[in-house]
Write a protein that holds these residues in place. Structure first.
Motif, PDB file in Angstrom:
ATOM      1  N   MET A 168      -4.512   6.574   7.960  1.00 39.16           N
ATOM      2  CA  MET A 168      -4.597   7.864   8.646  1.00 39.16           C
ATOM      3  C   MET A 168      -3.266   8.608   8.652  1.00 39.16           C
ATOM      4  N   TRP A 169      -3.387   9.912   8.825  1.00 42.70           N
ATOM      5  CA  TRP A 169      -2.246  10.792   9.072  1.00 42.70           C
ATOM      6  C   TRP A 169      -2.572  11.631  10.303  1.00 42.70           C
ATOM      7  N   LYS A 170      -1.828  11.402  11.375  1.00 43.69           N
ATOM      8  CA  LYS A 170      -2.019  12.117  12.632  1.00 43.69           C
ATOM      9  C   LYS A 170      -3.472  12.074  13.092  1.00 43.69           C
ATOM     10  N   GLY A 171      -4.060  10.888  13.004  1.00 45.11           N
ATOM     11  CA  GLY A 171      -5.412  10.673  13.499  1.00 45.11           C
ATOM     12  C   GLY A 171      -6.522  11.063  12.558  1.00 45.11           C
ATOM     13  N   ASP A 250     -11.998  -1.494  10.271  1.00 45.09           N
ATOM     14  CA  ASP A 250     -10.839  -1.279  11.156  1.00 45.09           C
ATOM     15  C   ASP A 250     -10.297  -2.608  11.688  1.00 45.09           C
ATOM     16  N   GLU A 251     -11.189  -3.521  12.023  1.00 44.48           N
ATOM     17  CA  GLU A 251     -10.767  -4.841  12.495  1.00 44.48           C
ATOM     18  C   GLU A 251     -10.018  -5.592  11.391  1.00 44.48           C
ATOM     19  N   ASP A 252     -10.546  -5.522  10.164  1.00 48.50           N
ATOM     20  CA  ASP A 252      -9.884  -6.182   9.034  1.00 48.50           C
ATOM     21  C   ASP A 252      -8.512  -5.576   8.776  1.00 48.50           C
ATOM     22  N   ASN A 253      -8.431  -4.247   8.844  1.00 53.88           N
ATOM     23  CA  ASN A 253      -7.136  -3.587   8.638  1.00 53.88           C
ATOM     24  C   ASN A 253      -6.140  -3.984   9.720  1.00 53.88           C
ATOM     25  N   SER A 254      -6.621  -4.154  10.934  1.00 59.60           N
ATOM     26  CA  SER A 254      -5.738  -4.584  12.024  1.00 59.60           C
ATOM     27  C   SER A 254      -5.159  -5.966  11.745  1.00 59.60           C
ATOM     28  N   LYS A 255      -5.964  -6.846  11.189  1.00 57.95           N
ATOM     29  CA  LYS A 255      -5.477  -8.182  10.836  1.00 57.95           C
ATOM     30  C   LYS A 255      -4.439  -8.105   9.724  1.00 57.95           C
ATOM     31  N   ARG A 256      -4.645  -7.218   8.773  1.00 55.12           N
ATOM     32  CA  ARG A 256      -3.646  -7.010   7.717  1.00 55.12           C
ATOM     33  C   ARG A 256      -2.337  -6.503   8.322  1.00 55.12           C
ATOM     34  N   GLN A 257      -2.432  -5.599   9.271  1.00 48.73           N
ATOM     35  CA  GLN A 257      -1.239  -5.047   9.911  1.00 48.73           C
ATOM     36  C   GLN A 257      -0.494  -6.108  10.712  1.00 48.73           C
ATOM     37  N   GLN A 258      -1.222  -7.015  11.340  1.00 50.35           N
ATOM     38  CA  GLN A 258      -0.588  -8.118  12.057  1.00 50.35           C
ATOM     39  C   GLN A 258       0.146  -9.050  11.097  1.00 50.35           C
ATOM     40  N   SER A 268      13.557 -12.856   5.198  1.00 52.08           N
ATOM     41  CA  SER A 268      14.988 -12.580   5.303  1.00 52.08           C
ATOM     42  C   SER A 268      15.701 -13.241   4.135  1.00 52.08           C
ATOM     43  N   ASN A 269      15.852 -12.473   3.067  1.00 53.91           N
ATOM     44  CA  ASN A 269      16.509 -12.970   1.869  1.00 53.91           C
ATOM     45  C   ASN A 269      17.196 -11.775   1.220  1.00 53.91           C
ATOM     46  N   PRO A 270      18.516 -11.820   1.068  1.00 56.36           N
ATOM     47  CA  PRO A 270      19.237 -10.659   0.529  1.00 56.36           C
ATOM     48  C   PRO A 270      18.798 -10.265  -0.879  1.00 56.36           C
ATOM     49  N   GLN A 271      18.123 -11.183  -1.576  1.00 57.66           N
ATOM     50  CA  GLN A 271      17.654 -10.859  -2.930  1.00 57.66           C
ATOM     51  C   GLN A 271      16.308 -10.134  -2.925  1.00 57.66           C
ATOM     52  N   ILE A 272      15.661 -10.090  -1.760  1.00 60.30           N
ATOM     53  CA  ILE A 272      14.321  -9.515  -1.679  1.00 60.30           C
ATOM     54  C   ILE A 272      14.352  -8.280  -0.781  1.00 60.30           C
ATOM     55  N   VAL A 273      13.887  -7.172  -1.323  1.00 63.89           N
ATOM     56  CA  VAL A 273      13.866  -5.901  -0.598  1.00 63.89           C
ATOM     57  C   VAL A 273      12.423  -5.605  -0.198  1.00 63.89           C
ATOM     58  N   LEU A 274      12.247  -5.225   1.064  1.00 61.13           N
ATOM     59  CA  LEU A 274      10.935  -4.819   1.558  1.00 61.13           C
ATOM     60  C   LEU A 274      10.863  -3.294   1.604  1.00 61.13           C
ATOM     61  N   PRO A 275       9.684  -2.731   1.364  1.00 57.46           N
ATOM     62  CA  PRO A 275       9.558  -1.272   1.502  1.00 57.46           C
ATOM     63  C   PRO A 275       9.781  -0.855   2.942  1.00 57.46           C
ATOM     64  N   LYS A 276      10.205   0.379   3.119  1.00 54.07           N
ATOM     65  CA  LYS A 276      10.445   0.883   4.480  1.00 54.07           C
ATOM     66  C   LYS A 276       9.170   0.728   5.303  1.00 54.07           C
ATOM     67  N   ARG A 277       9.319   0.152   6.480  1.00 55.97           N
ATOM     68  CA  ARG A 277       8.153  -0.019   7.343  1.00 55.97           C
ATOM     69  C   ARG A 277       7.772   1.317   7.973  1.00 55.97           C
ATOM     70  N   ILE A 278       6.489   1.631   7.932  1.00 62.95           N
ATOM     71  CA  ILE A 278       5.995   2.860   8.539  1.00 62.95           C
ATOM     72  C   ILE A 278       4.951   2.498   9.600  1.00 62.95           C
ATOM     73  N   ASP A 279       4.545   3.470  10.388  1.00 65.32           N
ATOM     74  CA  ASP A 279       3.590   3.208  11.462  1.00 65.32           C
ATOM     75  C   ASP A 279       2.306   2.603  10.911  1.00 65.32           C
ATOM     76  N   ASP A 280       1.694   1.712  11.678  1.00 63.67           N
ATOM     77  CA  ASP A 280       0.461   1.074  11.238  1.00 63.67           C
ATOM     78  C   ASP A 280      -0.635   2.084  10.931  1.00 63.67           C
ATOM     79  N   GLU A 281      -0.681   3.178  11.672  1.00 59.21           N
ATOM     80  CA  GLU A 281      -1.675   4.214  11.383  1.00 59.21           C
ATOM     81  C   GLU A 281      -1.568   4.679   9.943  1.00 59.21           C
TER      82      GLU A 281
END
Length: 368
Positions: A168-171, A250-258, A268-281
């Motif tokens: 979603m974007w702004k609901g 929606d329930e499945d997506n919530s589990k993915r977000q968890q 936590s590994n300096p060789q591995i970069v994670l994408p910028k975390r954004i809101d779960d929505e």
């Protein structure tokens, strides 16, 4: 073994409901263009928040039919340009070129991985007629500026929602943010059928009517063909199964977000970069990509420890042989993503014990 995607386990969650739905179709003896399709179309349109949903055979057809529909309505013409992210699955590009339109590739940002909306306006020419945004990995690829640009330049805004069911974007859900959207229900998606299936969502009644006819051999009335159409229909069984799965999306997506929250907290590994975390929505985590300059070694290391991974995607569209005329082009951010990306296990049935195995192995990957 920690599977990237355990379809057997996912299917087992609601197996009795699927069996009931499939039995209902078999008992009815009606396998195409029946009540199950009508019900799923109505339920999915309501879920997305659009007036119309047209069920089709697969996600690529959905993309192609949107563009073809606009051509039949005189909005697009051969040779028109469609702005599209350089970092996408090739289906997005194929839908444009198959319709004899010209893709204009725009780089993503390294931070967000999606098309850089700040670069869109500079890609617009007098021949530009539309933008195809792609919510890759389940991350939002839209903001209010994109909508404003399309309004300012009178461009059709299309969405490729193959990986963003429920995002979603702004609901407001993806699939209802632009003028029309394509959805894939390939079995591995957040909302997956038993085989190939897809859909188009839109508020445009005329476009929906044209697409429905085009997908049915070009016919709006039996044995009367207004368009040179194609055969692109969702089976009644897939529609029935998808309607069951939609209740749990929606329930499945919530589990993915968890699960994603656990990854962000524990990788936590300096060789591995994670994408910028954004809101779960704004992220339903169709995939969880990590980035490593030694990606192939990391993948081999994880495989040795029983962890399945997949690269999304090893070769960007502009480097594919089918588009050899583009092979000399340079899109450095896209190429960096494709050289370093590795998708680690992400789905709604992964346990926290399995998640710990994944993070422990990622953290144990050592420098040479």
């Amino acid at each position: 073994m920690v599977k990237l995607l355990d379809l057997q386990k996912i299917t087992a969650q609601h197996r009795e409901e699927y069996d009931t739905a499939i039995r209902r179709v078999m008992d009815a003896g009606w396998f195409l263009q029946g009540k199950e399709n009508q019900q799923f179309e109505a339920d999915y349109a309501h879920y997305i928040g659009t007036e119309h949903c047209v069920a089709v055979a697969n996600g690529l057809d959905a993309l192609k039919l949107i563009i073809r529909g606009y051509k039949e309505l005189g909005v697009f013409h051969d040779g028109d340009e469609i702005i599209v992210p350089a970092n996408t699955y090739i289906a997005t590009i194929l839908a444009i070129t198959d319709n004899h339109l010209t893709p204009v590739l725009v780089e993503p940002t390294w931070e967000h991985l999606e098309m850089d909306i700040n670069r869109v306006e500079e890609a617009i020419t007098p021949r530009t007629k539309g933008v195809m945004t792609v919510h890759l990995y389940g991350r939002i690829a839209y903001n209010d500026k994109l909508k404003e640009l399309c309004g300012k330049h009178r461009l059709i805004l299309m969405e490729d929602c193959a990986q963003s069911h429920g995002c979603m974007w702004k609901g407001r859900k993806t699939g209802a943010l632009g003028d029309a959207a394509a959805h894939s229900f390939y079995p591995g998606k957040n909302l997956g059928a038993l085989g190939d299936a897809g859909a188009v969502t839109t508020d445009d009644e005329e476009l929906a009517s044209v697409i429905r006819a085009l997908a049915n051999y070009g016919s709006q009335k039996k044995y009367v063909f207004k368009y040179v159409g194609m055969n692109s229909r969702m089976s009644e069984i897939d529609a029935a199964v998808l309607d069951v799965k939609l209740k749990y999306l929606d329930e499945d997506n919530s589990k993915r977000q968890q699960l994603a929250a656990y990854y962000y907290a524990h990788i936590s590994n300096p060789q591995i970069v994670l994408p910028k975390r954004i809101d779960d929505e704004n992220n339903v985590y169709h995939q969880f990509p990590v980035f490593c300059e030694r990606r192939d070694e990391l993948q081999a290391f994880l495989a040795e420890h029983g962890i399945q991974t997949l690269i999304h995607y090893p070769i960007p569209p502009h480097k594919q042989e089918c588009y050899r005329e583009w092979n000399s082009r340079s899109y450095p951010i896209t190429e960096r993503i494709h050289a370093q990306e590795l998708s680690v296990p992400m789905n709604q049935v992964i346990t926290m014990e399995e998640a710990k195995i994944v993070t422990d192995c990622l953290n144990a990957f050592a420098a040479i």
